[in-house]
Motif scaffolding. Structure first.
Motif, PDB file in Angstrom:
ATOM      1  N   ASP A  75      69.484  43.811   6.812  1.00  0.00           N
ATOM      2  CA  ASP A  75      68.299  43.035   6.449  1.00  0.00           C
ATOM      3  C   ASP A  75      67.601  42.660   7.755  1.00  0.00           C
ATOM      4  O   ASP A  75      68.020  43.082   8.840  1.00  0.00           O
ATOM      5  CB  ASP A  75      68.649  41.821   5.582  1.00  0.00           C
ATOM      6  CG  ASP A  75      69.320  40.680   6.338  1.00  0.00           C
ATOM      7  OD1 ASP A  75      69.544  40.801   7.568  1.00  0.00           O
ATOM      8  OD2 ASP A  75      69.633  39.654   5.708  1.00  0.00           O
ATOM      9  N   LEU A  76      66.527  41.866   7.653  1.00  0.00           N
ATOM     10  CA  LEU A  76      65.790  41.471   8.847  1.00  0.00           C
ATOM     11  C   LEU A  76      66.013  40.010   9.210  1.00  0.00           C
ATOM     12  O   LEU A  76      65.512  39.543  10.240  1.00  0.00           O
ATOM     13  CB  LEU A  76      64.292  41.724   8.647  1.00  0.00           C
ATOM     14  CG  LEU A  76      63.891  43.182   8.456  1.00  0.00           C
ATOM     15  CD1 LEU A  76      62.388  43.299   8.161  1.00  0.00           C
ATOM     16  CD2 LEU A  76      64.265  44.036   9.666  1.00  0.00           C
ATOM     17  N   THR A  77      66.771  39.276   8.385  1.00  0.00           N
ATOM     18  CA  THR A  77      66.971  37.857   8.627  1.00  0.00           C
ATOM     19  C   THR A  77      68.016  37.616   9.704  1.00  0.00           C
ATOM     20  O   THR A  77      67.824  36.788  10.598  1.00  0.00           O
ATOM     21  CB  THR A  77      67.377  37.145   7.330  1.00  0.00           C
ATOM     22  OG1 THR A  77      66.426  37.445   6.312  1.00  0.00           O
ATOM     23  CG2 THR A  77      67.424  35.635   7.532  1.00  0.00           C
ATOM     24  N   VAL A  78      69.128  38.338   9.653  1.00  0.00           N
ATOM     25  CA  VAL A  78      70.145  38.197  10.694  1.00  0.00           C
ATOM     26  C   VAL A  78      69.564  38.576  12.061  1.00  0.00           C
ATOM     27  O   VAL A  78      69.750  37.828  13.031  1.00  0.00           O
ATOM     28  CB  VAL A  78      71.395  39.031  10.347  1.00  0.00           C
ATOM     29  CG1 VAL A  78      72.394  39.003  11.501  1.00  0.00           C
ATOM     30  CG2 VAL A  78      72.054  38.502   9.072  1.00  0.00           C
ATOM     31  N   PRO A  79      68.842  39.696  12.204  1.00  0.00           N
ATOM     32  CA  PRO A  79      68.218  39.983  13.506  1.00  0.00           C
ATOM     33  C   PRO A  79      67.226  38.909  13.950  1.00  0.00           C
ATOM     34  O   PRO A  79      67.134  38.605  15.136  1.00  0.00           O
ATOM     35  CB  PRO A  79      67.509  41.320  13.263  1.00  0.00           C
ATOM     36  CG  PRO A  79      68.287  41.969  12.171  1.00  0.00           C
ATOM     37  CD  PRO A  79      68.709  40.840  11.279  1.00  0.00           C
TER      38      PRO A  79
END
Length: 423
Positions: free
Chosen positions: A85-89
């Motif tokens: 996903d893009l939230t952890v990055p």
């Protein structure tokens, strides 16, 4: 993982351009992060079931003996993985660059992510996510900004009439406590509640009992599900929220939800519209499975489909795991692969896209000179050698987005070109 032909790729890019433009108009700034993150970060227990679907990258330099020796230890085999996903990055990005960012940071991320899914319609192993996040604002303003920006973007894509189901994980936890479910039971209870739309109240009660939940808690929950909800027709507001909950719901959390609704109403409505028609629907049983949600959660719905087109929520605890101090954060993500199938944006009618259909004997210097003249006038230009089946050539060009064509013979000047529309 899919290939996209030129017409499909152009269509996707038109949709992405609208999303980017609307999000930027609402004050968000686009960032970019690497496609890989550290294995330990991707498997830190904050990604829910998605962690099980992460593609890992084998450590460089491992030989066959090393792989066999590390076969029972994933961390010894891999130190990196593709982002799921893009939230952890984003959390890692913010922790790394906080000193260079504003106190309240509004981020856009539009990029592919990867999950080892079982491929099926609408579910792929590589897909694009379109995220906006607000970091550093714990107030209802942050959720309201996300909601209004997302609904405005949906309208700009020609999908007016969307709304968001909204809940708060704190209210959901409080409700389960009030029924008597223990903290240890909660993960399994949430999984079952998330099936309410599919299996109904009786199915939920039956599954909860099969999971070993206390009979008294299941009975209290089942009785609550059976009660008549006479106030569902009320506009989104405090009376509506409290009508959907047991008595004694925490005032602070209810006020947070109501504040979001009031702000969205102010942003979305004018005197000419019905101010009561706020595009929010309170759903006390909305769960969303990501383990990092700590407060407000929402899912985007549209009357044209029976599945969500996006979702998100507040994840105040995540960034603190990387930074060492708590930082409030909330985000929303469009399900782009689902969304793009519903959108039919017209091509730019004002943009000239010309196919020059030339005879075999036209010198290349003449062709490139004609092409240069048209490019200087602002046209997009493709050179195509005439074929026996000219109709098929023109149909393919039209499918690729070209709007006009001209035939070119040797020695033809620019002012002698006759542009004809491709229909």
């Amino acid at each position: 993982m899919r290939d996209f032909l030129p017409a499909d790729k152009a269509r996707r890019e038109r949709v992405l351009a609208v999303i980017r433009e609307r999000y930027r108009a609402h004050g968000f700034d686009e960032i970019e992060t690497p496609v890989v993150e550290e294995y330990a970060r991707l498997h830190a227990g904050i990604g829910g079931d998605n962690e099980k679907l992460a593609f890992t990258v084998l450590k460089r330099g491992l030989d066959a003996d090393g792989i066999r020796a590390a076969a029972d230890d994933p961390a010894a085999l891999s130190d990196l993985g593709l982002r799921y996903d893009l939230t952890v990055p984003l959390a890692r990005f913010y922790a790394s660059h906080r000193a260079e960012l504003p106190t309240v940071f509004r981020a856009i991320q539009i990029a592919p992510v990867w999950r080892a899914e079982r491929p099926q319609k609408g579910r792929y192993r590589q897909f694009v996510q379109c995220d906006i996040d607000i970091i550093g604002d714990a107030s209802a303003r942050a959720e309201a900004e996300l909601v209004t920006a997302s609904l405005d973007t949906l309208d700009a894509l020609g999908l007016e009439g969307g709304w968001l189901r909204i809940n708060d994980r704190r209210l959901l936890d409080w409700m389960l406590d009030s029924f008597g479910f223990t903290a240890e039971e909660r993960p399994g209870v949430l999984i079952t509640i998330d099936k309410l739309d599919k299996i109904g109240p009786e199915g939920v009660a039956e599954e909860l009992r099969s999971r070993g939940a206390a009979d008294s808690a299941v009975d209290a929950f089942a009785a609550f599900l059976r009660r008549p909800r006479t106030l569902q027709h009320l506009p989104f507001g405090e009376a509506h929220v409290r009508a959907e909950l047991p008595e004694g719901a925490p005032d602070e959390v209810v006020a947070h939800l109501v504040g979001i609704g009031a702000a969205v109403a102010a942003a979305r409505h004018s005197d000419e519209k019905d101010a009561a028609d706020v595009p929010l629907r309170y759903d006390p049983f909305l769960v969303r499975g990501m383990g990092y949600y700590t407060g407000t959660i929402f899912e985007l719905a549209h009357p044209s489909v029976d599945y969500s087109l996006g979702g998100g929520g507040r994840y105040d605890g995540m960034i603190g795991r990387f930074l060492g101090q708590e930082v409030p954060a909330v985000g929303f993500s469009f399900g782009f692969e689902r969304l793009v199938e519903l959108v039919d944006l017209p091509t730019d009618a004002a943009a000239s896209a010309v196919v020059l259909v030339h005879d075999r004997d036209v010198p290349v210097v003449e062709l490139l000179a004609l092409k240069a003249d048209l490019l200087a006038e602002g046209s997009r230009v493709r050179l195509e050698q005439r074929t026996k089946n000219l109709k098929a050539l023109l149909e393919r060009s039209a499918a690729d987005g070209y709007t006009a064509f001209a035939t070119v013979a040797a020695g033809q000047a620019r002012d002698a070109l006759e542009l004809k529309p491709l229909s």
